[in-house]
Design an enzyme around this catalytic site. Sequence first.
Site, PDB file in Angstrom:
ATOM      1  N   CYS B   2       0.864  -1.178   0.000  1.00 47.32           N
ATOM      2  CA  CYS B   2       0.000   0.000   0.000  1.00 47.32           C
ATOM      3  C   CYS B   2       0.906   1.235   0.000  1.00 47.32           C
ATOM      4  CB  CYS B   2      -0.940   0.091   1.199  1.00 47.32           C
ATOM      5  SG  CYS B   2      -2.164  -1.220   1.283  1.00 47.32           S
ATOM      6  N   ARG B  27       4.012  -0.430  -4.655  1.00 42.40           N
ATOM      7  CA  ARG B  27       3.634  -0.868  -3.306  1.00 42.40           C
ATOM      8  C   ARG B  27       2.270  -1.526  -3.244  1.00 42.40           C
ATOM      9  NH1 ARG B  27       7.174   1.072   1.043  1.00 42.40           N
ATOM     10  NH2 ARG B  27       9.033   1.354  -0.193  1.00 42.40           N
ATOM     11  N   TRP B  73      -2.999  -2.574  -1.674  1.00 49.14           N
ATOM     12  CA  TRP B  73      -2.759  -4.022  -1.777  1.00 49.14           C
ATOM     13  C   TRP B  73      -3.707  -4.637  -0.771  1.00 49.14           C
ATOM     14  CZ3 TRP B  73      -1.227  -8.250   1.144  1.00 49.14           C
ATOM     15  CH2 TRP B  73      -0.810  -9.370   0.426  1.00 49.14           C
ATOM     16  N   ASN B  99      -2.609   2.391   5.731  1.00 52.46           N
ATOM     17  CA  ASN B  99      -1.742   1.274   5.358  1.00 52.46           C
ATOM     18  C   ASN B  99      -1.497   0.485   6.640  1.00 52.46           C
ATOM     19  OD1 ASN B  99       0.253  -0.388   4.422  1.00 52.46           O
ATOM     20  ND2 ASN B  99       1.758   1.238   4.059  1.00 52.46           N
ATOM     21  N   GLY B 100      -1.804  -0.817   6.627  1.00 55.07           N
ATOM     22  CA  GLY B 100      -1.641  -1.626   7.837  1.00 55.07           C
ATOM     23  C   GLY B 100      -2.891  -2.442   8.090  1.00 55.07           C
ATOM     24  N   GLU B 480      15.563 -19.191  -5.272  1.00 51.14           N
ATOM     25  CA  GLU B 480      15.368 -17.810  -5.707  1.00 51.14           C
ATOM     26  C   GLU B 480      14.974 -17.758  -7.187  1.00 51.14           C
ATOM     27  OE1 GLU B 480      14.910 -15.005  -4.586  1.00 51.14           O
ATOM     28  OE2 GLU B 480      15.535 -13.550  -6.084  1.00 51.14           O
ATOM     29  N   LYS B 484      11.525 -16.084  -8.611  1.00 52.06           N
ATOM     30  CA  LYS B 484      11.461 -15.035  -9.636  1.00 52.06           C
ATOM     31  C   LYS B 484      10.488 -15.420 -10.737  1.00 52.06           C
ATOM     32  CE  LYS B 484      12.856 -12.384  -7.913  1.00 52.06           C
ATOM     33  NZ  LYS B 484      13.248 -12.281  -6.678  1.00 52.06           N
ATOM     34  N   GLU B 487       6.932 -15.172  -9.533  1.00 55.24           N
ATOM     35  CA  GLU B 487       6.468 -13.816  -9.278  1.00 55.24           C
ATOM     36  C   GLU B 487       6.072 -13.088 -10.549  1.00 55.24           C
ATOM     37  OE1 GLU B 487       8.659 -12.054  -5.339  1.00 55.24           O
ATOM     38  OE2 GLU B 487       9.953 -12.450  -7.061  1.00 55.24           O
ATOM     39  N   HIS B 503      13.038 -38.142  -3.729  1.00 58.17           N
ATOM     40  CA  HIS B 503      12.212 -38.442  -2.552  1.00 58.17           C
ATOM     41  C   HIS B 503      10.772 -37.962  -2.732  1.00 58.17           C
ATOM     42  CE1 HIS B 503      15.771 -39.829  -0.476  1.00 58.17           C
ATOM     43  NE2 HIS B 503      16.374 -38.706  -0.755  1.00 58.17           N
ATOM     44  N   LYS B 602       5.416  -4.328  -3.406  1.00 50.69           N
ATOM     45  CA  LYS B 602       6.766  -4.168  -2.879  1.00 50.69           C
ATOM     46  C   LYS B 602       6.695  -3.858  -1.401  1.00 50.69           C
ATOM     47  CE  LYS B 602      11.186  -3.654  -4.127  1.00 50.69           C
ATOM     48  NZ  LYS B 602      11.877  -4.766  -4.803  1.00 50.69           N
TER      49      LYS B 602
END
Lengths: 607, 607
Positions: B2, B27, B73, B99-100, B480, B484, B487, B503, B602
């Site tokens: 946000c 954000r 968001w 925001n929160g 990672e 990526k 995302e 396994h 973000k």
Amino acid sequence: MCGIIGYCGPKPTAKVLLEGLRRLEYRGYDSAGIATIKDAELTVIKKTGKINDLASVVPASLDGQYGIGHTRWATHGAVNDVNAHPHVSQNGKIAIVHNGIIENFASLKETLEERGYRFVSDTDTEVLAHLVEDFYEGDLEEAVKRALSLVKGTYGLLCICTEEPNTIIGARNGSPLVIGVGDGEMFLASDVTAILGHTRQVVYLEDNEVVKVSSEDFTTTDIRNTPISKKIENITWELEEIEKGKYPHYMLKEIFEQPESVKRAMQGRLDEEYATAHLGGLNMSTRELLEIEQVVIIGAGTSYYAGMLGAYMIENLARIPATTELSSEIRYRNPIVKRNTLYFAVSQSGETADTLYALRELKRKGGKVLGICNVVGSSIARESDGGVYIHSGPEIAVASTKAFTSQITAFYLFALLMARMRDLSFEDGLILLRGMKELPDRINAVLKQSEHIKHLAEKYSYARNFLFLGRGLNYPVALEGALKLKEVSYIHAEGYSAAEIKHGPIALINPDTPSMFIVPRDELRDKVITNMKEVKSRGGKVIALCTEGDNGVRQIADDTIEVPEVNRYLNPFLMVVPLQLFAYYMAIKLGRDVDQPRNLAKSVTVE
Amino acid sequence: MCGIIGYCGPKPTAKVLLEGLRRLEYRGYDSAGIATIKDAELTVIKKTGKINDLASVVPASLDGQYGIGHTRWATHGAVNDVNAHPHVSQNGKIAIVHNGIIENFASLKETLEERGYRFVSDTDTEVLAHLVEDFYEGDLEEAVKRALSLVKGTYGLLCICTEEPNTIIGARNGSPLVIGVGDGEMFLASDVTAILGHTRQVVYLEDNEVVKVSSEDFTTTDIRNTPISKKIENITWELEEIEKGKYPHYMLKEIFEQPESVKRAMQGRLDEEYATAHLGGLNMSTRELLEIEQVVIIGAGTSYYAGMLGAYMIENLARIPATTELSSEIRYRNPIVKRNTLYFAVSQSGETADTLYALRELKRKGGKVLGICNVVGSSIARESDGGVYIHSGPEIAVASTKAFTSQITAFYLFALLMARMRDLSFEDGLILLRGMKELPDRINAVLKQSEHIKHLAEKYSYARNFLFLGRGLNYPVALEGALKLKEVSYIHAEGYSAAEIKHGPIALINPDTPSMFIVPRDELRDKVITNMKEVKSRGGKVIALCTEGDNGVRQIADDTIEVPEVNRYLNPFLMVVPLQLFAYYMAIKLGRDVDQPRNLAKSVTVE
């Protein structure tokens, strides 16, 4: 993985071998084959696919006086008839089956090619057949030993030769091999289940041992010809334990066995007088237990996730720092081994190569390692400094279920023991102990919901992707639930800590990618509900596995599976059972081969 | 996540707000909205979608003397116009952006409904608007403070009222808020990037602080009305750093910045005279550094994977036991904090809520926590006992790239420092140090292959699932790389230790599910090659990321990406860059919104 069987005796050899291979099929089912010898004539039949495919091409007339068989999980070379075992030497006289990996096969192959040998397969095993031929001077056992002296790698192998009637040579290094001692007949197998229908008298080979078997007798030596005397042991399993009984699949049978198998894992281990646990097999004095300052648990696959839960229980209950490491990673990480660190090696079969080698690396460094195994007498059980047998009975389905709940039972008991030696009060210990005693009944209550879970599996069978989300104790449960679904349904399911998805994976969420949330009524419930709302906000479907009657969860989730209320450390036991059932019914709905999912094999005995 | 912005001054308010929101869009971009007041008349415009969608419905004629804006968001309630911010009180006089998360919103809502307030949205924020109205008696600041005194949760918020011209009230608890001090104008924002085009003079609010802003002035107090004097700081970033320049996307720009950003992360920190690293910001004496007996690294998402690599480097180079924990998990695990354990909190933004709260829990228990942050003055940077700034410059793309390589640079330097205080020789230290110095050139060499990588991304763009596999140092790189791809392309990619797939996960392998193997020429290469063969045996496609000229790998893999040979600790730097590019080009090929992938945001400032 891979199964091998050998037989020397008066029964119809091909029939005995095929029957043994059927019992071993869960160890690998890419291809299979048998080799039999009758009157110095070798017959080899191999086939891509399962044992039934092989059986369909074995003529009823085929017989032999002795023979060997193999069911393969491919490591070197594609899955095809040529790469199937047994492999035969260039002169057509020697046949060999092999479980393991010959690491220096490339250089051995080059040398053999220079000496005129032609290779027909892409396997590492074929070099062994030619190598034995090259060394053969009238004594098969001697030739095998000389061949193995050049080999770097792991093996459980059997070898026969047309020139040596009534003889099978077996050798072991890193892959299990057991002799079955019959009355006028002898068996060799990678696994007792293959021979349990014939005899209960068995001899376990150790690494670097070689056995020569006839229908009447066997002799064991090491690779340098020193004689070794072995003890005959008596198997106490019943044959029916390795049969499906009324269930259509082993996986379902084993899921439903869990009230019993969990009970067996705790049997004789609960001490109400002191509100603690007895674990005699640890081989540690109370003083040694008191001195433990850190616990590190190693495992692979499902056993790793059981270890994650174990670490959580030990750290939280006993306040001893505890972590989990992948066996395959810790071994090559040059681990720092400290005095007063206790290691656990977790493996259902006790033969998992990654875990076995990691155990050896830790022991080499002076680490104290306990085993948590199911198979009595397995390599990890024998090489560890002590441990806890989980007594689940044979687990045949490739996807592990009852072993998981029994492994975490063992950790629960160990955590209780350690906690009661430290800061946990008698009263709190008793609550934990009684909760454990009631657990089998609670699991039964969950199993009664199988129809509802089946219905949900069918409802969500459109999904090709799934997220499994939990926090704290139920984060490993999410990982295990996703692994189960992957293994048997081939749906790409991934487990995450529910809090982590907003750091990336939530990008996957859309109406076709449902999420399975594990959200018991515990101290993290409200946080997980926030994560559920984040997923719902993005149009994702939510199935919630929650505590009975949790209206807050019901209001948000599209569907719920509800389990009885228990103490927080027992939630994972009740949460994992519906996930096992969900995976099972999903696989059935999608027409998968549940007990033998593609590409997999039980008991991973290669690195 | 946000973004919020406020403006008080002579410029066209709506235009300033929209411009700020564009800078904040990374954000959160589920929905956006603005509220402006002109001559005591409130106008609110909100819209699902991105800022451009909002801008298209803001009339050119709209103006105001002051106003607030928000880009969302979603956490509570679906993504739609009604749930978008700003939210307005029942009497239509008060507007608020937030925001929160208000954790006790359900009970507050109940109370307000009893008092006659009617709710139109499903958000937690709407309770704040009504609550401020309920307390309003002619003093907005006072009303906000009284409302906040009832709130349990986190917030960065801005509030305006038609009855108070030229006034914005801001408050912070857990979500960042910064004041931009202009010449006859004032800004408030969740992030300096929103106001950098207007002023470089900023004031960072702390938790539990409230600010009252007019176009000329600001006053800061705590929630109990105690005045607090704040320091004005000067931003040193350049505006062009937060613009895309010649690149079509921030993500690509940031990938290509890595030779520079890695250089900045090491600048002034390499000491050739003693073959070690200087890290002044640690705020620890050499004696204190010598006493460290254990390192625990916490992080979330990409920062967690950087931490896994950091732990590996520290443990292997300095022989100090090091582990990594998810921030969200350690916080609720009742962590055992020991004397002589050093903690690292890793966060690009320095505002990641999970990590910030975990840091506070560890500090509360007496733990020593260092930060590894990019944003100077961020919450984690301020609350930690010291740390390492990575100086990557602003990272705007939601998918983190350059921050990752700089975070692992910081760990490499720390590992070198600790190793050289312990057992690492001068010569070996020098090899590590020189390797690091040459790294930017090596990264440049990898970036030159972007056309080849683009070609591969296009070739494999048919795949809906992917496995990323590596071992040892390259296991976190595999995780990672998979993150990526997830995302930005929404392909379900999953990372595993290459040894683990047998396994369970190997059941996913089929010709439509390719595997990306990370297999540099190091001591694990041969083991990974065995794993590659297992995948090939099952008909899986293999792309191998290997060392230049590795013929053994070329023979097996369907495609290779080859990077220069470097010391083993530097391999991850070179291996991750092609994976970033692969994800980027895949997303482009699939038509994704690379810089603002769906569902993400973000800087995750909620738990």
